[in-house]
Scaffold this motif. Structure first.
Motif, mmCIF file in Angstrom:
data_model
loop_
_atom_site.group_PDB
_atom_site.id
_atom_site.type_symbol
_atom_site.label_atom_id
_atom_site.label_comp_id
_atom_site.label_asym_id
_atom_site.label_seq_id
_atom_site.Cartn_x
_atom_site.Cartn_y
_atom_site.Cartn_z
ATOM 1 N N TRP A 1 44.618 36.665 43.880
ATOM 2 C CA TRP A 1 44.840 38.109 43.728
ATOM 3 C C TRP A 1 44.505 38.590 42.318
ATOM 4 O O TRP A 1 44.032 39.717 42.140
ATOM 5 C CB TRP A 1 46.280 38.472 44.091
ATOM 6 N N ASP A 2 44.736 37.739 41.293
ATOM 7 C CA ASP A 2 44.421 38.188 39.930
ATOM 8 C C ASP A 2 42.914 38.277 39.714
ATOM 9 O O ASP A 2 42.432 39.137 38.966
ATOM 10 C CB ASP A 2 45.082 37.284 38.883
ATOM 11 N N PHE A 3 42.153 37.407 40.382
ATOM 12 C CA PHE A 3 40.691 37.487 40.309
ATOM 13 C C PHE A 3 40.213 38.779 40.968
ATOM 14 O O PHE A 3 39.342 39.482 40.430
ATOM 15 C CB PHE A 3 40.073 36.266 40.991
ATOM 16 N N CYS A 4 40.793 39.103 42.116
ATOM 17 C CA CYS A 4 40.431 40.353 42.801
ATOM 18 C C CYS A 4 40.777 41.565 41.940
ATOM 19 O O CYS A 4 40.006 42.529 41.866
ATOM 20 C CB CYS A 4 41.156 40.445 44.144
ATOM 21 N N SER A 5 41.928 41.518 41.282
ATOM 22 C CA SER A 5 42.333 42.629 40.411
ATOM 23 C C SER A 5 41.365 42.795 39.250
ATOM 24 O O SER A 5 41.066 43.916 38.825
ATOM 25 C CB SER A 5 43.752 42.390 39.886
ATOM 26 N N HIS A 6 40.870 41.670 38.735
ATOM 27 C CA HIS A 6 39.900 41.733 37.643
ATOM 28 C C HIS A 6 38.607 42.404 38.113
ATOM 29 O O HIS A 6 38.054 43.260 37.413
ATOM 30 C CB HIS A 6 39.606 40.330 37.130
ATOM 31 N N LEU A 7 38.131 42.025 39.285
ATOM 32 C CA LEU A 7 36.917 42.643 39.829
ATOM 33 C C LEU A 7 37.139 44.136 40.061
ATOM 34 O O LEU A 7 36.261 44.960 39.789
ATOM 35 C CB LEU A 7 36.521 41.965 41.140
ATOM 36 N N LEU A 8 38.320 44.471 40.552
ATOM 37 C CA LEU A 8 38.643 45.875 40.822
ATOM 38 C C LEU A 8 38.634 46.699 39.537
ATOM 39 O O LEU A 8 38.210 47.858 39.533
ATOM 40 C CB LEU A 8 40.009 45.966 41.497
ATOM 41 N N SER A 9 39.076 46.100 38.432
ATOM 42 C CA SER A 9 39.126 46.827 37.156
ATOM 43 C C SER A 9 37.735 47.182 36.646
ATOM 44 O O SER A 9 37.579 48.050 35.791
ATOM 45 C CB SER A 9 39.867 45.991 36.105
ATOM 46 N N LYS A 10 36.709 46.506 37.172
ATOM 47 C CA LYS A 10 35.332 46.762 36.747
ATOM 48 C C LYS A 10 34.509 47.412 37.857
ATOM 49 O O LYS A 10 33.277 47.391 37.820
ATOM 50 C CB LYS A 10 34.668 45.446 36.327
ATOM 51 N N SER A 11 35.191 47.984 38.844
ATOM 52 C CA SER A 11 34.512 48.423 40.066
ATOM 53 C C SER A 11 33.493 49.543 39.860
ATOM 54 O O SER A 11 32.629 49.753 40.708
ATOM 55 C CB SER A 11 35.545 48.865 41.104
ATOM 56 N N ARG A 12 33.563 50.252 38.742
ATOM 57 C CA ARG A 12 32.585 51.317 38.522
ATOM 58 C C ARG A 12 31.191 50.755 38.250
ATOM 59 O O ARG A 12 30.186 51.391 38.573
ATOM 60 C CB ARG A 12 33.032 52.199 37.355
ATOM 61 N N ASN B 1 41.094 20.220 34.534
ATOM 62 C CA ASN B 1 40.700 20.140 35.941
ATOM 63 C C ASN B 1 41.620 20.980 36.824
ATOM 64 O O ASN B 1 41.181 21.550 37.828
ATOM 65 C CB ASN B 1 40.720 18.688 36.416
ATOM 66 N N PHE B 2 42.901 21.042 36.455
ATOM 67 C CA PHE B 2 43.865 21.800 37.250
ATOM 68 C C PHE B 2 43.462 23.271 37.336
ATOM 69 O O PHE B 2 43.587 23.906 38.386
ATOM 70 C CB PHE B 2 45.264 21.668 36.639
ATOM 71 N N PHE B 3 42.965 23.820 36.213
ATOM 72 C CA PHE B 3 42.590 25.236 36.166
ATOM 73 C C PHE B 3 41.082 25.461 36.308
ATOM 74 O O PHE B 3 40.610 26.583 36.118
ATOM 75 C CB PHE B 3 43.050 25.854 34.842
ATOM 76 N N ALA B 4 40.341 24.414 36.644
ATOM 77 C CA ALA B 4 38.873 24.488 36.616
ATOM 78 C C ALA B 4 38.306 25.642 37.433
ATOM 79 O O ALA B 4 37.382 26.328 36.991
ATOM 80 C CB ALA B 4 38.272 23.166 37.088
ATOM 81 N N TYR B 5 38.825 25.869 38.624
ATOM 82 C CA TYR B 5 38.253 26.902 39.491
ATOM 83 C C TYR B 5 39.155 28.131 39.600
ATOM 84 O O TYR B 5 39.008 28.930 40.525
ATOM 85 C CB TYR B 5 37.957 26.321 40.874
ATOM 86 N N ALA B 6 40.056 28.261 38.638
ATOM 87 C CA ALA B 6 40.893 29.460 38.574
ATOM 88 C C ALA B 6 40.244 30.460 37.634
ATOM 89 O O ALA B 6 39.702 30.081 36.593
ATOM 90 C CB ALA B 6 42.291 29.099 38.076
ATOM 91 N N TRP B 7 40.304 31.741 37.998
ATOM 92 C CA TRP B 7 39.796 32.752 37.066
ATOM 93 C C TRP B 7 40.750 32.890 35.885
ATOM 94 O O TRP B 7 40.326 32.985 34.741
ATOM 95 C CB TRP B 7 39.648 34.102 37.768
ATOM 96 N N GLY B 8 42.028 32.882 36.181
ATOM 97 C CA GLY B 8 43.027 33.062 35.134
ATOM 98 C C GLY B 8 44.041 31.941 35.132
ATOM 99 O O GLY B 8 43.716 30.794 34.855
ATOM 100 N N ILE B 9 45.282 32.275 35.496
ATOM 101 C CA ILE B 9 46.341 31.264 35.441
ATOM 102 C C ILE B 9 46.918 30.934 36.817
ATOM 103 O O ILE B 9 47.708 29.996 36.937
ATOM 104 C CB ILE B 9 47.477 31.701 34.476
ATOM 105 N N PHE B 10 46.542 31.686 37.841
ATOM 106 C CA PHE B 10 47.104 31.433 39.163
ATOM 107 C C PHE B 10 46.274 30.401 39.922
ATOM 108 O O PHE B 10 45.063 30.562 40.085
ATOM 109 C CB PHE B 10 47.209 32.729 39.964
ATOM 110 N N VAL B 11 46.958 29.355 40.372
ATOM 111 C CA VAL B 11 46.311 28.274 41.111
ATOM 112 C C VAL B 11 47.036 28.100 42.441
ATOM 113 O O VAL B 11 48.254 27.905 42.467
ATOM 114 C CB VAL B 11 46.347 26.949 40.320
#
Length: 318
Positions: free
Chosen positions: A275-286, A211-221
């Motif tokens: 920010w890590d979720f945003c970075s993930h989206l950015l890595s697929k921006s093409r 539950n702690f990480f339920a709505y996290a994309w990665g490890i940052f909460v």
């Protein structure tokens, strides 16, 4: 048969049931005799029955028998294999290990990813089992000085080839500061030393790691953030990748469409925008475009602008 070989046999049997089930005992017997585990000795039905029980106890997998279909065996609750649990991670890891142990002749053609600093894992697990605090000698990225912290290890998480521990901290109130009760993540690969203490702790009964990480994309909460509805548009082949490897467990398809000669599919998910979720989206921006919310669209646009700025008036180094 020793304990190690029993484990290998359980893993082998689950793999056979996944690949060939429903399968008769005679067919299982045939596959069994082709393995080095058998030693050329047939599998007794009583032994097979014990293995079925052990597999259910260990992995939560029920091996059923369809008497109406020629007494063929299969995994009844196959959905368990798709759950994000430690049992499935262990089953997957052991299955790979089992497979590789039988593939020594081609071992130089099987390439695996290395997970750094997994050596701290046993210490962390022991601390969690004994409910004792740990002392960690730690150096942050970019920091010159080494820091020592004492924490209560609440849970550990593997993400993108890095192990992390979620440490719980409690600071008593002082005349200058209010009491603090918080959790923080520490990466194993930044740890220089991990030691067990004799100081025990009690896990908060309301804490659930999943539950702690339920709505996290990665490890940052970030406890200040609430999950938001995010819509992304995947173009061309990227839409197939997202179907097979969802960004988040909440992801669902909203349907397909066309923009000119490009086919796309929209996906909806509910996550905390870190920010890590945003970075993930950015890595697929093409091949991936954020459609909502508008604040995230603006944030990704700004990040793309900053990325492009790195290439403006740049000097090429040969």
């Amino acid at each position: 048969m020793n304990v190690y070989d029993k484990f290998r046999t359980y893993i082998w049997l689950v793999d056979i049931l996944q690949r060939y089930g429903p399968i008769s005992f005679q067919e299982i017997q045939q596959h069994w005799l082709e393995t080095e585990l058998s030693g050329g000795v047939e599998l007794a039905k009583a032994t097979f029955a014990r293995y079925r029980t052990a597999i259910e106890d260990m992995f939560g997998l029920c091996v059923g028998c369809d008497a109406k279909n020629g007494y063929r065996y299969f995994i009844e609750n196959v959905e368990v294999l798709h759950e994000d649990t430690i049992q499935n991670w262990m089953l997957s890891t052991l299955t790979v290990g089992n497979l590789l142990s039988d593939c020594l002749s081609v071992q130089d053609r099987i390439l695996l990813e290395q997970v750094p600093c997994a050596g701290h894992l046993s210490t962390m697990v022991e601390a969690m089992k004994r409910k004792v605090r740990i002392e960690v000698t730690y150096r942050k990225y970019g920091a010159d000085q080494v820091k020592q912290v004492e924490m209560e290890p609440y849970c550990i998480k593997l993400f993108h080839r890095r192990w992390y521990v979620l440490g719980h901290f409690y600071r008593e109130a002082t005349s200058d500061q209010e009491a603090q009760d918080y959790c923080a993540l520490y990466a194993f690969d930044r740890m220089l030393q991990v030691k067990l203490t004799e100081r025990s702790f009690e896990l908060n009964p309301d804490f659930q790691a999943k539950n702690f990480f339920a709505y996290a994309w990665g490890i940052f909460v970030d406890p200040k953030l609430d999950p938001e509805r995010v819509v992304v548009r995947a173009y061309d082949r990227e839409r197939y990748y997202l179907r097979d490897l969802p960004i988040h467990f909440s992801q669902r398809s909203l349907g397909e469409g066309c923009e000119g000669n490009r086919v796309y599919e929209d996906f909806e998910l509910y996550v905390c925008i870190t920010w890590d979720f945003c970075s993930h989206l950015l890595s697929k921006s093409r091949y991936l475009k954020v459609m909502a919310p508008s604040a995230l669209v603006s944030r990704i646009r700004e990040m793309l602008h900053d990325s492009l700025a790195l290439y403006e008036e740049s000097v090429t180094v040969d």
